[in-house]
Design an enzyme around this catalytic site. Structure first.
Site, PDB file in Angstrom:
ATOM      1  N   GLU A 100       0.845  -1.199   0.000  1.00  0.00           N
ATOM      2  CA  GLU A 100       0.000   0.000   0.000  1.00  0.00           C
ATOM      3  C   GLU A 100       0.873   1.239   0.000  1.00  0.00           C
ATOM      4  O   GLU A 100       2.002   1.207   0.483  1.00  0.00           O
ATOM      5  CB  GLU A 100      -0.839   0.063   1.294  1.00  0.00           C
ATOM      6  CG  GLU A 100      -2.126  -0.685   1.252  1.00  0.00           C
ATOM      7  CD  GLU A 100      -2.922  -0.541   2.549  1.00  0.00           C
ATOM      8  OE1 GLU A 100      -2.433   0.110   3.502  1.00  0.00           O
ATOM      9  OE2 GLU A 100      -4.032  -1.083   2.593  1.00  0.00           O
ATOM     10  N   HIS A 127       1.187   1.113  18.804  1.00  0.00           N
ATOM     11  CA  HIS A 127      -0.119   0.563  18.444  1.00  0.00           C
ATOM     12  C   HIS A 127      -1.024   0.310  19.636  1.00  0.00           C
ATOM     13  O   HIS A 127      -2.003  -0.414  19.541  1.00  0.00           O
ATOM     14  CB  HIS A 127       0.039  -0.694  17.589  1.00  0.00           C
ATOM     15  CG  HIS A 127       0.874  -0.440  16.366  1.00  0.00           C
ATOM     16  ND1 HIS A 127       0.435   0.357  15.339  1.00  0.00           N
ATOM     17  CD2 HIS A 127       2.140  -0.811  16.044  1.00  0.00           C
ATOM     18  CE1 HIS A 127       1.384   0.451  14.430  1.00  0.00           C
ATOM     19  NE2 HIS A 127       2.429  -0.241  14.833  1.00  0.00           N
ATOM     20  N   ARG A 180     -15.818  -6.218  17.425  1.00  0.00           N
ATOM     21  CA  ARG A 180     -16.061  -6.380  18.862  1.00  0.00           C
ATOM     22  C   ARG A 180     -16.413  -5.026  19.468  1.00  0.00           C
ATOM     23  O   ARG A 180     -16.309  -4.002  18.802  1.00  0.00           O
ATOM     24  CB  ARG A 180     -14.770  -6.881  19.521  1.00  0.00           C
ATOM     25  CG  ARG A 180     -13.615  -5.910  19.266  1.00  0.00           C
ATOM     26  CD  ARG A 180     -12.412  -6.125  20.137  1.00  0.00           C
ATOM     27  NE  ARG A 180     -11.507  -5.006  20.026  1.00  0.00           N
ATOM     28  CZ  ARG A 180     -10.539  -4.874  19.125  1.00  0.00           C
ATOM     29  NH1 ARG A 180     -10.346  -5.819  18.224  1.00  0.00           N
ATOM     30  NH2 ARG A 180      -9.771  -3.802  19.104  1.00  0.00           N
TER      31      ARG A 180
HETATM   32  C1  MV4 Z   1      -1.013   2.370   7.639  1.00  0.00           C
HETATM   33  C2  MV4 Z   1      -0.298   3.542   7.970  1.00  0.00           C
HETATM   34  C3  MV4 Z   1       0.118   4.343   6.934  1.00  0.00           C
HETATM   35  N1  MV4 Z   1      -0.132   3.994   5.659  1.00  0.00           N
HETATM   36  N2  MV4 Z   1      -1.235   2.071   6.358  1.00  0.00           N
HETATM   37  C4  MV4 Z   1      -1.151   0.571  12.049  1.00  0.00           C
HETATM   38  C5  MV4 Z   1      -1.915  -0.590  12.596  1.00  0.00           C
HETATM   39  C6  MV4 Z   1      -2.794  -1.070  11.520  1.00  0.00           C
HETATM   40  N3  MV4 Z   1      -4.141  -1.043  11.975  1.00  0.00           N
HETATM   41  C7  MV4 Z   1      -2.584  -0.171  10.363  1.00  0.00           C
HETATM   42  N4  MV4 Z   1      -1.612   0.827  10.744  1.00  0.00           N
HETATM   43  C8  MV4 Z   1      -1.175   1.768   9.871  1.00  0.00           C
HETATM   44  N5  MV4 Z   1      -1.428   1.514   8.575  1.00  0.00           N
HETATM   45  C9  MV4 Z   1      -0.787   2.872   5.400  1.00  0.00           C
HETATM   46  N6  MV4 Z   1      -1.012   2.544   4.115  1.00  0.00           N
HETATM   47  C10 MV4 Z   1      -0.055   3.815   9.294  1.00  0.00           C
HETATM   48  C11 MV4 Z   1      -0.478   2.930  10.255  1.00  0.00           C
HETATM   49  C12 MV4 Z   1      -0.147   3.299  11.593  1.00  0.00           C
HETATM   50  C13 MV4 Z   1      -1.116   3.644  12.494  1.00  0.00           C
HETATM   51  C14 MV4 Z   1      -2.467   3.622  12.158  1.00  0.00           C
HETATM   52  C15 MV4 Z   1      -3.406   3.967  13.061  1.00  0.00           C
HETATM   53  C16 MV4 Z   1      -3.019   4.359  14.345  1.00  0.00           C
HETATM   54  C17 MV4 Z   1      -1.729   4.375  14.698  1.00  0.00           C
HETATM   55  C18 MV4 Z   1      -0.751   4.020  13.795  1.00  0.00           C
HETATM   56  C19 MV4 Z   1       0.581   4.061  14.177  1.00  0.00           C
HETATM   57  C20 MV4 Z   1       1.535   3.695  13.274  1.00  0.00           C
HETATM   58  C21 MV4 Z   1       1.178   3.304  11.989  1.00  0.00           C
END
Ligand code: MV4
Length: 494
Positions: free
Chosen positions: A202, A237, A294
């Site tokens: 992605e 996270h 959930r």
């Molecule tokens: C991402 C992102 C940036 N770009 N996807 C972190 C856990 C998982 N649920 C998906 N996550 C992320 N996906 C793309 N394409 C950044 C994160 C991310 C993040 C997302 C939500 C809340 C906190 C975060 C901390 C680091 C990275």
């Protein structure tokens, strides 16, 4: 309609109590399960009946789905609520509950399965007008093929494990030269952690906010959303502070995200309460990340601003009831904040801090809600999540909710165990938080241990007061033990 009469809560701590409180208000009997170290835990004392299910490690107690189903059947339970964590997103458990003739208070197994895997989730929603992060169409296996997809998206990109959760099996790739090694690492990490090496690519969204939408669906095709929660303040996270509503959503964006979330729920035939996670870019672009099938830790902020009891709603739709309100009936009232109080030392890189709650006095008063699962004198166990409590404040607006949170933090008395309340207080004062100008990098950007200096007076002042408190607590414990051997323990199997 299958009216539930007796619910077993397959969980512990604050969420088990939270669920039982709503059940009791509905006139439904409650059954607790507990492990060796939770014999006298508040969720056990609250329940109408309680059953011992095994030793402290959750793999030998709270995760033993087959045993829990067996116990429930024996006790004439007709519904099982899984809380969050443990068995809550285990499709096989949900299926076992239903196969045993009971109601799983949550979605159908189909929805849990589809949303439990990121690739199948993306695939399920692709014809439902849900914005997805630009990326590979499905799994990538061939490195060269994956690299050319990455190049067409443009670096940086992210490689993600399909089975992953909580940030595991995720790699940021800054440039083509690192791509092959990072992809190999992601695949091996995914294989080792989840037994499933499927990964996809992605576009990497660099400074997003994490905004999620609460949805609620019945079995008759009705789906509503209960607005958003802003969850950007997190570390590794793990969310630490959540709020509703988010300061960045205009009414138009809120409606667009809400609509997308409802579509995600429709795409998997959702039933019950669920959360659709998005990342939100400065400027207002948002993308669907995943759906949590959930009740979430942070659900109280939504309850505070909507007036909807989400647990009661889960139970009612699990009973087959039609949703009793429409989207138009829902309005945001005021502002709510939630601080997670962890037994951790923020000044020492959030190192776990275990021990006994020598003193534990909750804040009280207007606009304050504390959801917790421990009492003064109890141990914060090494076996489970180190979250002691959720401190929720509610105000007419965000400024009032923040002031109230600061007041509540100052009123909270916890000694014997270091907590993250000092960290939360720091955040409440931080210019970026107060102005609302922050993203998921808040903690790494702004927090250093020095920020808490001069804040650890509590540790010094335990002294005589703590000793007195400890003595009181031991007396109290005797009383609790006596209670525990009375007929409230109908189903005690020890
Ligand atoms: C991402 C992102 C940036 N770009 N996807 C972190 C856990 C998982 N649920 C998906 N996550 C992320 N996906 C793309 N394409 C950044 C994160 C991310 C993040 C997302 C939500 C809340 C906190 C975060 C901390 C680091 C990275």
């Amino acid at each position: 309609m299958k009216q539930l009469t007796k619910i077993l809560v397959a969980n512990r701590g604050e969420i088990a109590l939270r669920v039982m409180r709503s059940a009791r208000e509905m006139g439904i009997k409650t059954v607790a399960v507990y492990s060796e170290v939770d014999r006298r835990a508040p969720h056990v004392l609250f329940a109408d009946e309680a059953v011992f299910v095994g030793p402290a490690p959750s793999s030998e107690s709270y995760l033993r789905g087959a045993e829990i189903v067996g116990v429930a059947k024996e006790l004439g339970v007709d519904g099982i609520h899984p809380g969050y964590g443990f068995l809550s997103e285990n499709a096989a458990f949900a299926a076992e509950v239903e196969a045993a003739g009971m109601t799983f208070i949550g979605p159908r197994t189909h929805a849990i399965e589809v949303m439990g895997d990121k690739l199948s989730a993306k695939d399920a929603v692709k014809d439902f007008e849900v914005p997805l992060v630009p990326g590979s169409e499905g799994e990538v296996q061939d490195v060269q093929e994956a690299l050319s997809i990455a190049e067409s998206i443009g670096f940086p990109v992210m490689i993600k494990a399909s089975a992953g959760g909580g940030g595991k099996g995720m790699r940021i790739v800054q440039e083509a030269a690192e791509f092959e090694s990072q992809m190999k690492r992601a695949v091996s990490e995914a294989t080792n952690s989840f037994g499933n090496g499927a990964v996809f690519v992605e576009k990497y969204i660099q400074n997003p906010r994490h905004i999620e939408i609460q949805v609620l669906a019945d079995e008759h095709g009705n789906v509503v959303h209960l607005f958003e929660r802003e969850c950007s303040i997190q570390r590794r996270h793990q969310k630490v502070i959540e709020e509703a509503p988010s300061v960045v959503l205009t009414p138009e964006l809120r409606e667009a995200m809400g609509r997308a979330a409802v579509n995600v729920a429709k795409a998997c035939d959702y039933r019950g309460a669920g959360t659709v996670e998005f990342i939100f870019e400065p400027g207002g672009t948002f993308y669907f990340l995943e759906m949590n099938t959930r009740l979430q830790v942070e659900h109280p902020v939504t309850e505070q601003i909507t007036g909807v009891d989400l647990v009661k709603a889960q139970i009612r739709v699990a009973q087959g009831e039609k949703l009793w309100f429409s989207q138009e009936d829902l309005k945001i009232q005021g502002h709510a904040l939630e601080v997670r109080v962890y037994a951790e030392n923020a000044a020492e890189n959030f190192m776990p801090a275990i021990g006994t709650l020598l003193e534990y006095k909750r804040p009280q008063g207007l606009g304050i809600r504390v959801d917790d699962g421990l009492e003064e004198g109890m141990e914060v166990s090494i076996y489970y999540d180190p979250m002691i409590a959720k401190l929720i404040t509610f105000g007419a607006d965000r400024t009032e909710a923040i002031a109230r949170m600061k007041r509540a933090i100052s009123e909270y008395r916890i000694s014997g165990v270091q907590t993250t309340l000092n960290f939360a207080d720091y955040v409440m004062d931080h210019e970026a938080f107060v102005s609302g100008d922050f993203d998921t990098h808040f903690v790494e950007k702004y927090f250093t241990p020095e920020a808490l200096q001069g804040d650890d007076v509590d540790v010094e002042s335990i002294g005589a007061m703590a000793l007195a408190s400890l003595l009181r607590v031991q007396k109290g414990h005797e009383k609790i033990q006596k209670n525990g051997t009375t007929n409230r323990w109908k189903a005690n199997r020890t």
